[in-house]
Design an enzyme around this catalytic site. Structure first.
Site, short mmCIF file in Angstrom:
data_model
loop_
_atom_site.label_atom_id
_atom_site.label_comp_id
_atom_site.label_asym_id
_atom_site.label_seq_id
_atom_site.Cartn_x
_atom_site.Cartn_y
_atom_site.Cartn_z
N HIS A 299 15.29 -3.83 30.68
CA HIS A 299 16.02 -3.26 29.55
C HIS A 299 15.02 -2.51 28.65
O HIS A 299 14.27 -3.12 27.92
CB HIS A 299 16.72 -4.37 28.76
CG HIS A 299 17.82 -3.87 27.86
ND1 HIS A 299 17.86 -2.59 27.36
CD2 HIS A 299 18.92 -4.50 27.38
CE1 HIS A 299 18.94 -2.44 26.61
NE2 HIS A 299 19.60 -3.58 26.60
N TYR B 198 15.99 -2.25 21.54
CA TYR B 198 15.34 -3.55 21.76
C TYR B 198 13.85 -3.35 21.93
O TYR B 198 13.34 -2.23 21.75
CB TYR B 198 16.02 -4.29 22.92
CG TYR B 198 17.46 -4.57 22.58
CD1 TYR B 198 18.51 -3.93 23.22
CD2 TYR B 198 17.77 -5.42 21.51
CE1 TYR B 198 19.83 -4.15 22.86
CE2 TYR B 198 19.09 -5.64 21.13
CZ TYR B 198 20.11 -5.00 21.80
OH TYR B 198 21.41 -5.21 21.41
N HIS C 256 18.43 0.95 23.87
CA HIS C 256 19.27 0.44 22.78
C HIS C 256 18.55 -0.25 21.63
O HIS C 256 19.08 -1.16 21.00
CB HIS C 256 20.32 -0.52 23.36
CG HIS C 256 21.27 0.17 24.29
ND1 HIS C 256 22.25 -0.49 24.99
CD2 HIS C 256 21.39 1.47 24.64
CE1 HIS C 256 22.92 0.38 25.74
NE2 HIS C 256 22.41 1.58 25.54
C1 LIG Z 1 22.42 -5.92 25.29
C2 LIG Z 1 23.13 -5.10 24.53
C3 LIG Z 1 22.87 -3.65 24.64
O1 LIG Z 1 22.17 -3.25 25.60
O2 LIG Z 1 23.35 -2.88 23.79
C4 LIG Z 1 24.18 -5.58 23.58
C5 LIG Z 1 23.94 -6.75 22.84
C6 LIG Z 1 24.92 -7.22 21.98
C7 LIG Z 1 26.13 -6.55 21.84
C8 LIG Z 1 26.34 -5.38 22.59
C9 LIG Z 1 25.37 -4.91 23.44
#
Ligand SMILES: C=C(C(=O)O)c1ccccc1
Length: 366
Positions: free
Chosen positions: A180, A185, A183
């Protein structure tokens, strides 16, 4: 015939069709222990006709956790629980990848070991909220805490966490892992000058800000091999309070660097599903010129949009998120051009079978 329903070789895995289930956080996992909940096996098996399921974001270590109810892949209990799920999906003829997730600063002290501050590239609080556990066990939205900056000498341990999580995912029977990198993170935080003001080799220039993401890719590939590793990025996206201001330069740099790794796939989460710009063909052509490998496109797609982009050669597979929440037999429905069940956002996160395993299929399951 639609290209969407033709097979695709994705690294070590042959997909029966080019419809992927996007990684979807559902926050129905068991705490303490962060193991997949009792309904997760049924939920994924119901969707096994996808060419590939990318299972929900799964944190690689206790510190990587950012949402109450999200699963992990760092303990034997978690490996055992996931093993049951992958075996059942394979039994049903499906293929399944795991999304390796470190949320970085999108987290809260109450979710961190010892109530410590979450980690991030720099001590800058995200203008975003996460889901924590209230005293009565319900999920509540709460402002993310201010992170502490990861020390340069902690990066090696972080890479070891990704390696161990990759080994655990392989032992749990997953066909592939997806890093990942999207988004807002951790890895996306490092890409962004809004979140990353480091003065070491992980901050400053585009190359420096992309360094950690690429070191994680190389560590995961070294643990398994390139044919079993993909990565998700969200170029030009604005999520969780980050948008790297040098959007295009960073996106094209990443495409070039990732192409050298000959990964199983590059998964692009397109910005417009969450309010960012719609990707135009100019960008898609620039991306494809730099990245000849398998590209999964995602972001509010319809079957028609997927088919158009497949035929233009801009993507090789399409991932569907919300459509897969409410249509376990999405592939069958798209083949028949049948109407789709509308998703119910109020049951996206947390809760039980309602809005999880109770969406109807077209034909009642035999
Ligand atoms: C892992 C998520 C992402 O990639 O946006 C996520 C996490 C919480 C709510 C929606 C999406």
């Amino acid at each position: 015939a639609d290209k969407l329903f033709t097979p695709l070789q994705m690294g070590a895995v042959t997909l029966a069709n080019r419809v992927a289930m996007a990684p979807l956080t559902r926050l129905r996992n068991i705490e303490p222990g962060d193991v997949p909940g009792p309904l997760a096996k049924e939920y994924y098996v119901q969707r096994a006709s996808a060419g590939l399921i990318v299972a929900e974001g799964t944190h690689i270590s206790p510190t990587a956790k950012g949402y109450a109810g999200a699963p992990g892949i760092y303990s034997e209990d978690q490996v055992n629980a996931w093993s049951d799920i992958t075996a059942a999906v394979h039994q049903a003829g499906g293929k399944i990848a795991l999304q390796l997730w470190h949320t970085g600063r999108i987290s809260h002290r109450s979710l961190q070991p010892g109530g410590d501050a979450p980690v991030g590239p720099s001590a800058i609080q995200a203008d975003s909220r996460t889901n924590i556990r209230a005293a009565d066990g319900s999920l509540v939205r709460e402002q993310c805490d201010t992170p502490r900056a990861l020390e340069t000498n902690e990066i090696q341990d972080l890479l070891e966490d990704y390696r161990r999580a990759t080994d655990n995912a392989r032992r749990a029977g997953f066909d592939l892992v997806e890093i990942h990198g999207a988004h807002g993170y951790l890895l996306d935080q490092f890409l962004s000058p809004q979140a990353n003001v480091r003065t070491d080799q992980y901050g400053g220039s585009v190359e420096n800000r992309a360094r950690l993401l690429l070191e994680v890719v190389d560590a995961v590939v070294a643990e398994w091999d390139a044919d079993h590793v993909g990565i998700r990025i969200s170029p030009l996206g604005i999520f969780n309070g980050v948008s790297n201001t040098d959007q295009l330069e960073m996106a094209l740099y990443l495409a070039e660097q990732l192409a050298k790794r000959k990964l199983a796939f590059l998964h692009i989460s397109e910005p417009d599903w969450a309010g960012g710009p719609v990707l135009d063909d100019g960008f898609r052509a620039e991306l494809r010129q730099r990245y000849p490998g398998v590209i999964i496109g995602a972001g509010g797609y319809t079957a028609e949009k997927a088919e158009t982009l497949l035929r233009k050669g801009y993507i090789d597979a399409a991932a569907f998120g919300r459509s897969y929440i409410s249509n376990p037999d999405l592939v069958e429905r798209m083949k028949l051009n049948a109407p789709l069940n509308p998703p119910q956002p109020e049951t996206f996160y947390g809760g039980d079978a309602r809005g999880y395993t109770d969406y109807p299929t077209l034909q009642p399951q035999a």
